[in-house]
Design a protein around this motif. Structure first.
Motif, PDB file in Angstrom:
ATOM      1  N   LEU A  19     -27.069 -44.162 -52.141  1.00  0.00           N
ATOM      2  CA  LEU A  19     -26.705 -44.740 -50.844  1.00  0.00           C
ATOM      3  C   LEU A  19     -25.330 -44.261 -50.398  1.00  0.00           C
ATOM      4  O   LEU A  19     -25.117 -43.962 -49.220  1.00  0.00           O
ATOM      5  CB  LEU A  19     -26.743 -46.265 -50.915  1.00  0.00           C
ATOM      6  N   ALA A  20     -24.394 -44.149 -51.337  1.00  0.00           N
ATOM      7  CA  ALA A  20     -23.054 -43.656 -50.999  1.00  0.00           C
ATOM      8  C   ALA A  20     -23.123 -42.193 -50.576  1.00  0.00           C
ATOM      9  O   ALA A  20     -22.435 -41.776 -49.640  1.00  0.00           O
ATOM     10  CB  ALA A  20     -22.116 -43.822 -52.190  1.00  0.00           C
ATOM     11  N   ALA A  21     -23.970 -41.399 -51.241  1.00  0.00           N
ATOM     12  CA  ALA A  21     -24.111 -39.986 -50.880  1.00  0.00           C
ATOM     13  C   ALA A  21     -24.673 -39.853 -49.467  1.00  0.00           C
ATOM     14  O   ALA A  21     -24.164 -39.079 -48.658  1.00  0.00           O
ATOM     15  CB  ALA A  21     -25.013 -39.268 -51.881  1.00  0.00           C
ATOM     16  N   VAL A  22     -25.715 -40.613 -49.154  1.00  0.00           N
ATOM     17  CA  VAL A  22     -26.309 -40.562 -47.811  1.00  0.00           C
ATOM     18  C   VAL A  22     -25.301 -41.037 -46.774  1.00  0.00           C
ATOM     19  O   VAL A  22     -25.182 -40.453 -45.693  1.00  0.00           O
ATOM     20  CB  VAL A  22     -27.612 -41.400 -47.763  1.00  0.00           C
ATOM     21  N   ASP A  23     -24.551 -42.079 -47.099  1.00  0.00           N
ATOM     22  CA  ASP A  23     -23.530 -42.586 -46.182  1.00  0.00           C
ATOM     23  C   ASP A  23     -22.457 -41.525 -45.911  1.00  0.00           C
ATOM     24  O   ASP A  23     -21.888 -41.475 -44.830  1.00  0.00           O
ATOM     25  CB  ASP A  23     -22.895 -43.848 -46.763  1.00  0.00           C
ATOM     26  N   CYS A  28     -29.598 -36.343 -51.551  1.00  0.00           N
ATOM     27  CA  CYS A  28     -29.687 -36.528 -52.993  1.00  0.00           C
ATOM     28  C   CYS A  28     -31.126 -36.852 -53.364  1.00  0.00           C
ATOM     29  O   CYS A  28     -31.963 -37.121 -52.512  1.00  0.00           O
ATOM     30  CB  CYS A  28     -28.737 -37.622 -53.466  1.00  0.00           C
ATOM     31  N   GLY A  29     -31.388 -36.803 -54.643  1.00  0.00           N
ATOM     32  CA  GLY A  29     -32.726 -37.079 -55.132  1.00  0.00           C
ATOM     33  C   GLY A  29     -32.675 -37.386 -56.611  1.00  0.00           C
ATOM     34  O   GLY A  29     -31.601 -37.524 -57.203  1.00  0.00           O
ATOM     35  N   PRO A  55     -29.451 -34.562 -58.341  1.00  0.00           N
ATOM     36  CA  PRO A  55     -28.704 -33.571 -57.567  1.00  0.00           C
ATOM     37  C   PRO A  55     -28.170 -34.179 -56.271  1.00  0.00           C
ATOM     38  O   PRO A  55     -28.844 -34.976 -55.624  1.00  0.00           O
ATOM     39  CB  PRO A  55     -29.727 -32.474 -57.287  1.00  0.00           C
ATOM     40  N   VAL A  56     -26.952 -33.823 -55.923  1.00  0.00           N
ATOM     41  CA  VAL A  56     -26.312 -34.282 -54.687  1.00  0.00           C
ATOM     42  C   VAL A  56     -25.737 -33.062 -53.999  1.00  0.00           C
ATOM     43  O   VAL A  56     -25.098 -32.233 -54.640  1.00  0.00           O
ATOM     44  CB  VAL A  56     -25.184 -35.302 -54.979  1.00  0.00           C
ATOM     45  N   GLY A  57     -25.988 -32.916 -52.702  1.00  0.00           N
ATOM     46  CA  GLY A  57     -25.460 -31.765 -51.980  1.00  0.00           C
ATOM     47  C   GLY A  57     -25.696 -31.879 -50.489  1.00  0.00           C
ATOM     48  O   GLY A  57     -26.079 -32.929 -49.982  1.00  0.00           O
TER      49      GLY A  57
END
Length: 85
Positions: A19-23, A28-29, A55-57
């Protein structure tokens, strides 16, 4: 409860990170599979149990799924209330 509590804890932690990555505008996945190669590549000790990778990017452009052309399935066609039938 037969499920180790730490699986629930790590699931909740991963959700917060996602959620923090999307925000932050990132994508991410989660991927889980045979993690032995990952364990060996990163030198993860045997007392730690990896459950997957996250992964986050930078996200790719959003593309509408072609399956949307099939139309919507009514909620009653897949929801179950009190019984399976």
């Amino acid at each position: 409860w037969p499920v180790p509590y730490w699986y629930v804890d790590i699931g909740a932690t991963m959700m917060v990170i996602m959620l923090a990555a999307v925000d932050a505008g990132l994508g991410c996945g989660f991927a889980g599979s045979d993690l032995q190669p990952l364990r060996e590549a990163l030198g993860i000790p045997d007392e730690f149990v990896p459950i997957g990778v996250m992964p986050v990017g930078l996200p790719l452009p959003d593309v509408r799924s072609p399956s949307l052309k099939r139309g919507w399935v009514p909620f009653e066609a897949f929801a179950r209330f009190e019984r399976w039938d």
